[in-house]
Design a protein around this motif. Sequence first.
Motif, mmCIF file in Angstrom:
data_model
loop_
_atom_site.group_PDB
_atom_site.id
_atom_site.type_symbol
_atom_site.label_atom_id
_atom_site.label_comp_id
_atom_site.label_asym_id
_atom_site.label_seq_id
_atom_site.Cartn_x
_atom_site.Cartn_y
_atom_site.Cartn_z
ATOM 1 N N PHE A 34 0.809 -1.225 0.000
ATOM 2 C CA PHE A 34 0.000 0.000 0.000
ATOM 3 C C PHE A 34 0.839 1.272 0.000
ATOM 4 C CE2 PHE A 34 -2.347 -3.336 2.343
ATOM 5 C CZ PHE A 34 -3.276 -3.621 1.343
ATOM 6 N N GLY A 35 1.974 1.212 -0.684
ATOM 7 C CA GLY A 35 2.805 2.391 -0.847
ATOM 8 C C GLY A 35 3.593 2.801 0.369
ATOM 9 N N THR A 36 3.569 2.002 1.429
ATOM 10 C CA THR A 36 4.343 2.355 2.620
ATOM 11 C C THR A 36 5.807 1.966 2.418
ATOM 12 O OG1 THR A 36 3.760 0.247 3.689
ATOM 13 C CG2 THR A 36 2.370 2.149 4.157
ATOM 14 N N SER A 37 6.683 2.704 3.074
ATOM 15 C CA SER A 37 8.112 2.473 2.905
ATOM 16 C C SER A 37 8.796 2.354 4.258
ATOM 17 C CB SER A 37 8.745 3.611 2.102
ATOM 18 O OG SER A 37 8.570 4.852 2.767
ATOM 19 N N VAL A 38 9.953 1.712 4.246
ATOM 20 C CA VAL A 38 10.720 1.497 5.470
ATOM 21 C C VAL A 38 12.192 1.822 5.208
ATOM 22 C CG1 VAL A 38 9.172 -0.304 6.333
ATOM 23 C CG2 VAL A 38 11.141 -0.934 4.900
ATOM 24 N N THR A 39 12.935 1.916 6.284
ATOM 25 C CA THR A 39 14.382 2.076 6.236
ATOM 26 C C THR A 39 15.023 0.835 6.837
ATOM 27 O OG1 THR A 39 14.225 4.474 6.457
ATOM 28 C CG2 THR A 39 16.335 3.458 7.020
ATOM 29 N N ALA A 40 16.031 0.305 6.177
ATOM 30 C CA ALA A 40 16.755 -0.851 6.692
ATOM 31 C C ALA A 40 17.936 -0.385 7.535
ATOM 32 C CB ALA A 40 17.240 -1.730 5.548
ATOM 33 N N PRO B 71 9.099 5.894 10.731
ATOM 34 C CA PRO B 71 8.364 6.776 11.645
ATOM 35 C C PRO B 71 6.876 6.811 11.334
ATOM 36 C CG PRO B 71 9.515 8.067 9.998
ATOM 37 C CD PRO B 71 9.939 6.648 9.787
ATOM 38 N N GLN B 72 6.482 6.229 10.213
ATOM 39 C CA GLN B 72 5.083 6.150 9.808
ATOM 40 C C GLN B 72 4.635 4.688 9.812
ATOM 41 O OE1 GLN B 72 3.374 8.938 9.348
ATOM 42 N NE2 GLN B 72 5.235 10.154 9.654
ATOM 43 N N PRO B 73 3.338 4.432 9.979
ATOM 44 C CA PRO B 73 2.870 3.045 9.915
ATOM 45 C C PRO B 73 3.252 2.408 8.580
ATOM 46 C CG PRO B 73 1.119 4.509 10.677
ATOM 47 C CD PRO B 73 2.233 5.384 10.212
ATOM 48 N N PHE B 74 3.586 1.125 8.624
ATOM 49 C CA PHE B 74 3.877 0.425 7.375
ATOM 50 C C PHE B 74 3.234 -0.955 7.386
ATOM 51 C CE2 PHE B 74 7.520 -0.656 10.098
ATOM 52 C CZ PHE B 74 7.709 -2.015 9.880
ATOM 53 N N TYR B 75 2.977 -1.453 6.172
ATOM 54 C CA TYR B 75 2.297 -2.735 5.988
ATOM 55 C C TYR B 75 3.234 -3.739 5.326
ATOM 56 C CZ TYR B 75 -2.063 -0.074 6.663
ATOM 57 O OH TYR B 75 -3.063 0.713 7.161
ATOM 58 N N THR C 244 -2.075 -9.415 5.818
ATOM 59 C CA THR C 244 -1.412 -8.115 5.919
ATOM 60 C C THR C 244 -1.234 -7.755 7.386
ATOM 61 O OG1 THR C 244 -2.326 -7.343 3.819
ATOM 62 C CG2 THR C 244 -1.573 -5.666 5.368
ATOM 63 N N LEU C 245 -0.016 -7.372 7.739
ATOM 64 C CA LEU C 245 0.302 -6.914 9.088
ATOM 65 C C LEU C 245 0.610 -5.422 9.044
ATOM 66 C CD1 LEU C 245 2.653 -9.827 10.199
ATOM 67 C CD2 LEU C 245 0.239 -9.529 10.783
ATOM 68 N N GLU C 246 0.055 -4.680 10.001
ATOM 69 C CA GLU C 246 0.291 -3.240 10.112
ATOM 70 C C GLU C 246 1.183 -2.975 11.313
ATOM 71 O OE1 GLU C 246 -2.007 0.660 11.731
ATOM 72 O OE2 GLU C 246 -3.215 -0.688 10.478
ATOM 73 N N PHE C 247 2.352 -2.393 11.062
ATOM 74 C CA PHE C 247 3.296 -2.050 12.120
ATOM 75 C C PHE C 247 3.156 -0.559 12.404
ATOM 76 C CE2 PHE C 247 4.741 -5.857 10.102
ATOM 77 C CZ PHE C 247 5.185 -6.648 11.163
ATOM 78 N N ASN C 248 2.846 -0.247 13.652
ATOM 79 C CA ASN C 248 2.536 1.123 14.025
ATOM 80 C C ASN C 248 3.293 1.468 15.299
ATOM 81 O OD1 ASN C 248 1.131 3.642 14.122
ATOM 82 N ND2 ASN C 248 -0.663 2.682 13.189
ATOM 83 N N TYR D 11 -2.592 4.058 18.363
ATOM 84 C CA TYR D 11 -1.966 4.723 17.228
ATOM 85 C C TYR D 11 -2.831 4.454 16.003
ATOM 86 C CZ TYR D 11 2.094 5.553 20.136
ATOM 87 O OH TYR D 11 2.927 5.983 21.140
ATOM 88 N N GLY D 12 -3.394 5.519 15.452
ATOM 89 C CA GLY D 12 -4.341 5.386 14.358
ATOM 90 C C GLY D 12 -3.728 4.815 13.105
ATOM 91 N N SER D 13 -4.526 4.073 12.359
ATOM 92 C CA SER D 13 -4.104 3.546 11.062
ATOM 93 C C SER D 13 -4.182 4.647 10.009
ATOM 94 C CB SER D 13 -4.982 2.361 10.669
ATOM 95 O OG SER D 13 -4.869 1.319 11.623
#
Length: 441
Positions: free
Chosen positions: A59-65, A82-86, A169-173, A428-430
């Motif tokens: 869903f367009g979410t991004s992460v940093t390794a 720093p933002q929720p990611f899926y 799908t898992l949501e990390f928040n 923490y809101g989705s």
Amino acid sequence: MPTFSPTALLAAMLLTGGAVAQPTSPYKFDFGSGKTAPGYTAVAADAAYSPAQGYGFDFGTSVTAVDRGGKDALRSDFVTSPQPFYFSVRLPEGNYTVTLTLGDAQGPSTTMLKAESRRLLLETTPTTPGQFTTQTFTLNVKSPRISATETVGLKPRELGKLDWDDKLTLEFNGPNPCLAALEIKPAPRATTVFLAGNSTVVNQDDEPWAAWGQMLPRFLGPGVAVANHAESGLTLGSFLGSRRLQKVLSVLQPGDYLFIEFGHNDQKEKGSTDGAWQSYSERLRLFVRETKQKGGIPVILTSTSRRSFGPDGRIENSLGDFPAAARQVAQQEQVALIDLTLMTTKLYESMGPEESKKAFVHYPANTYPGQPQALADNTHFNPYGAYEIARCVVEGIKANKLGLVKFLRPTPAFDPAHPDPLTAWQWYGSPRSAVTKPDGN
């Protein structure tokens, strides 16, 4: 252990039209930019989900390794944002044991975890530098398919729900979620709690709406999964008509549970044979008997009360005879009853007319994007209210001495007359929000 093979899974799904037996090998993912642990699939920060790959950030979410170095390949690196990611994995229908490793070898982390359509799994959980936590859940993935020719009659709004797609799908928040590893194993012998109900039960996709069914997984440990088949606006009759009971019965195994909560929308049915003591009671008996015939354990729940205060500061009955009819059917059919009408009445009255608004979707204008008008809904809950009602359901499970008691995670006893203070509760809101009221009365 064999590594995850998304290509093989995709091929099997295509050959069988999407219906495929659960995989026998665990899916094991090692996140980050460092060394990959033996037997694991490496997941870099740019691993975007695609059906062909079968897993990835969604869903367009991004992460940093982040790579901290060291000998422990599994825990030395992780992904964060720093933002929720899926993160999604394409999976066939069934129950799965999901184990996550969270933490940072050199820094703190704080994670809240949800699954699919905002099912709460893990409340805000911090770790200190060098500390890791391993969390295990049993999760259900469901499909609208009933047979080669029949499917559940989904509403248009359900077509985009995470609950009904072909992946987990898992949501990390939270302020600083740090995901190091994930393992997914089929759990064919897990107990399933199926939920049949309306908008007070369903997994609501969008903030600020919520229902108790999506909070219940937080209270259940490994070995039991919640399969929420509720949908906004449904009655017992429309649940039947859209083939949802047929779907539940097609996958229900002996020893599984069916929790049944209806009444709000059934009140609107005004035919000559409708009403609490006629079609409603008859259909409740049908649900109970069909479940028993399959070896399942039915549990009847009376409807959650509406926030309907009278001038004396007490809740007025807005549900007519429907709670009484549900109690009578439970007694006659000798099945467990969880009296949510009674417990939620006590809950709201203990809060009072003003404070109880904080458990419902009552928000001033412009609280959420695209919300020019205030929201004031006295039927549908926000996440805090849904959580408190899920705690009522847990107390009902205990009071009825259901076999599910052995799966409950340790939590203090809950008295609806003494709700958790909102100031002590954290959510923490989705990313997704909506101002349109869900179907339902």
